[in-house]
Design a protein around this motif. Structure first.
Motif, PDB file in Angstrom:
ATOM      1  N   LEU A  48       0.803  -1.220   0.000  1.00 41.26           N
ATOM      2  CA  LEU A  48       0.000   0.000   0.000  1.00 41.26           C
ATOM      3  C   LEU A  48       0.840   1.276   0.000  1.00 41.26           C
ATOM      4  O   LEU A  48       0.323   2.352  -0.288  1.00 41.26           O
ATOM      5  CB  LEU A  48      -0.924   0.024   1.229  1.00 41.26           C
ATOM      6  N   PHE A  49       2.125   1.167   0.314  1.00 42.95           N
ATOM      7  CA  PHE A  49       2.963   2.346   0.455  1.00 42.95           C
ATOM      8  C   PHE A  49       4.218   2.205  -0.411  1.00 42.95           C
ATOM      9  O   PHE A  49       4.619   1.100  -0.763  1.00 42.95           O
ATOM     10  CB  PHE A  49       3.349   2.552   1.926  1.00 42.95           C
ATOM     11  N   PRO A  50       4.848   3.314  -0.751  1.00 44.29           N
ATOM     12  CA  PRO A  50       6.039   3.259  -1.608  1.00 44.29           C
ATOM     13  C   PRO A  50       7.256   2.745  -0.860  1.00 44.29           C
ATOM     14  O   PRO A  50       7.381   2.907   0.354  1.00 44.29           O
ATOM     15  CB  PRO A  50       6.223   4.720  -2.034  1.00 44.29           C
ATOM     16  N   ALA A  51       8.182   2.137  -1.613  1.00 45.29           N
ATOM     17  CA  ALA A  51       9.399   1.605  -1.019  1.00 45.29           C
ATOM     18  C   ALA A  51      10.611   2.475  -1.300  1.00 45.29           C
ATOM     19  O   ALA A  51      11.640   2.346  -0.645  1.00 45.29           O
ATOM     20  CB  ALA A  51       9.655   0.187  -1.536  1.00 45.29           C
ATOM     21  N   ASN A  52      10.522   3.378  -2.279  1.00 40.73           N
ATOM     22  CA  ASN A  52      11.645   4.255  -2.617  1.00 40.73           C
ATOM     23  C   ASN A  52      11.098   5.531  -3.234  1.00 40.73           C
ATOM     24  O   ASN A  52       9.878   5.699  -3.376  1.00 40.73           O
ATOM     25  CB  ASN A  52      12.620   3.542  -3.564  1.00 40.73           C
ATOM     26  N   TRP A  53      12.013   6.432  -3.623  1.00 41.57           N
ATOM     27  CA  TRP A  53      11.581   7.733  -4.127  1.00 41.57           C
ATOM     28  C   TRP A  53      10.779   7.608  -5.426  1.00 41.57           C
ATOM     29  O   TRP A  53       9.765   8.267  -5.611  1.00 41.57           O
ATOM     30  CB  TRP A  53      12.781   8.641  -4.334  1.00 41.57           C
ATOM     31  N   GLY A  54      11.238   6.740  -6.336  1.00 39.97           N
ATOM     32  CA  GLY A  54      10.532   6.574  -7.590  1.00 39.97           C
ATOM     33  C   GLY A  54       9.113   6.073  -7.384  1.00 39.97           C
ATOM     34  O   GLY A  54       8.163   6.593  -7.992  1.00 39.97           O
ATOM     35  N   SER A  55       8.958   5.088  -6.531  1.00 42.53           N
ATOM     36  CA  SER A  55       7.616   4.566  -6.287  1.00 42.53           C
ATOM     37  C   SER A  55       6.773   5.558  -5.483  1.00 42.53           C
ATOM     38  O   SER A  55       5.541   5.567  -5.603  1.00 42.53           O
ATOM     39  CB  SER A  55       7.678   3.216  -5.567  1.00 42.53           C
TER      40      SER A  55
END
Length: 275
Positions: A48-55
């Motif tokens: 549900l949440f991003p893992a890095n800046w791009g995501s």
């Protein structure tokens, strides 16, 4: 029309524009392919949440898209409940009806990422923006305020920037440049929509308004076409066509600004009757 609905109309148009710029930056930076290509999930905690800046960029774009969709839907419902002018209500209905198609295309840009899907995604987004911007413009004019001169001036100021940032002509057309280009371009387009609609609607239009519309209407069509094809410009021929179209639009807009300025200056000249 209540002040709340008027604020919602302007806010919906602004949020749609911001969402489109975010979408352009997301695609240009390659962030649209992050989140492991999953939709509507991402690649971080519980999917549900991003893992890095791009995501995060992709995730944030989706979040803004969801909020903007609800704002447009809520604005449409409120407009019908208040029984405002039919042109405002039906413009909002158009935007609301095509929202599901935009959601589907948004998912396909992540899972498929083909140029025809990306183009269709932007065309539908532009259609939503056009409908909401038109509704907002009519909402302002229904209040008896148009600010025609200021609006045309905004469009005129935007055109040199569009010429300078024309795809691959003078500067590198990277993600940041594209974000600036589309921010200025959508602002200019919205100003031209407003100027065209106000010119056709207001009673200050007697003999000059028809000429103004003949300038701003084609300029708005050219500008939106340039925005739609902007990210598909590759090769010297297309670059030259795109730049030429931008120059033509600039000439039309500057001419419109001069016309409005001269018209309003003439209207302010006091007439002294001879004794």
């Amino acid at each position: 029309m209540t002040p709340r609905l008027r604020r919602l109309l302007v806010g919906a148009a602004a949020m749609t524009g911001v969402l489109m710029v975010l979408g352009v930056y997301t695609a240009a930076s390659g962030a649209g392919l992050t989140c492991a290509g999953r939709w509507p999930f991402c690649d971080g905690f519980l999917g549900l949440f991003p893992a890095n800046w791009g995501s995060f960029i992709e995730w944030f774009h989706r979040l803004v898209a969801m909020i903007t969709g609800f704002v447009i839907l809520g604005t449409t419902v409120l407009a019908w409940r208040e029984g405002v002018a039919a042109r405002i209500r039906y413009a909002l209905v158009v935007a609301t009806v095509i929202l599901p198609f935009q959601i589907v295309l948004g998912a396909l840009t992540v899972t498929e990422y083909e140029w025809i899907i990306l183009t269709a995604h932007y065309v539908v987004a532009t259609s939503i923006f056009t409908a909401v911007a038109a509704a907002a413009s009519w909402g302002v004019i229904d209040r008896g305020v148009s600010h025609l001169r200021e609006t045309v001036t905004v469009a005129a100021l935007g055109m040199p920037v569009l010429v300078l940032l024309a795809p691959h002509s003078f500067v590198s057309f990277g993600p940041t440049t594209q974000a600036i280009y589309y921010t200025v371009g959508l602002t200019t387009y919205a100003a031209l929509i407003a100027a065209t609609l106000w010119g056709r609607t207001t009673r200050a239009r007697e003999k000059h308004s028809s000429r103004l519309t003949l300038l701003t209407a084609p300029a708005s069509v050219i500008v939106v076409a340039l925005l739609i094809m902007g990210r598909q410009v590759y090769g010297p021929a297309l670059e030259l066509v795109h730049l030429g179209g931008t120059v033509v639009a600039a000439v039309l807009v500057v001419t419109a600004a001069v016309l409005v300025r001269n018209t309003q200056s003439t209207q302010r000249v006091p007439v002294n009757d001879a004794d």
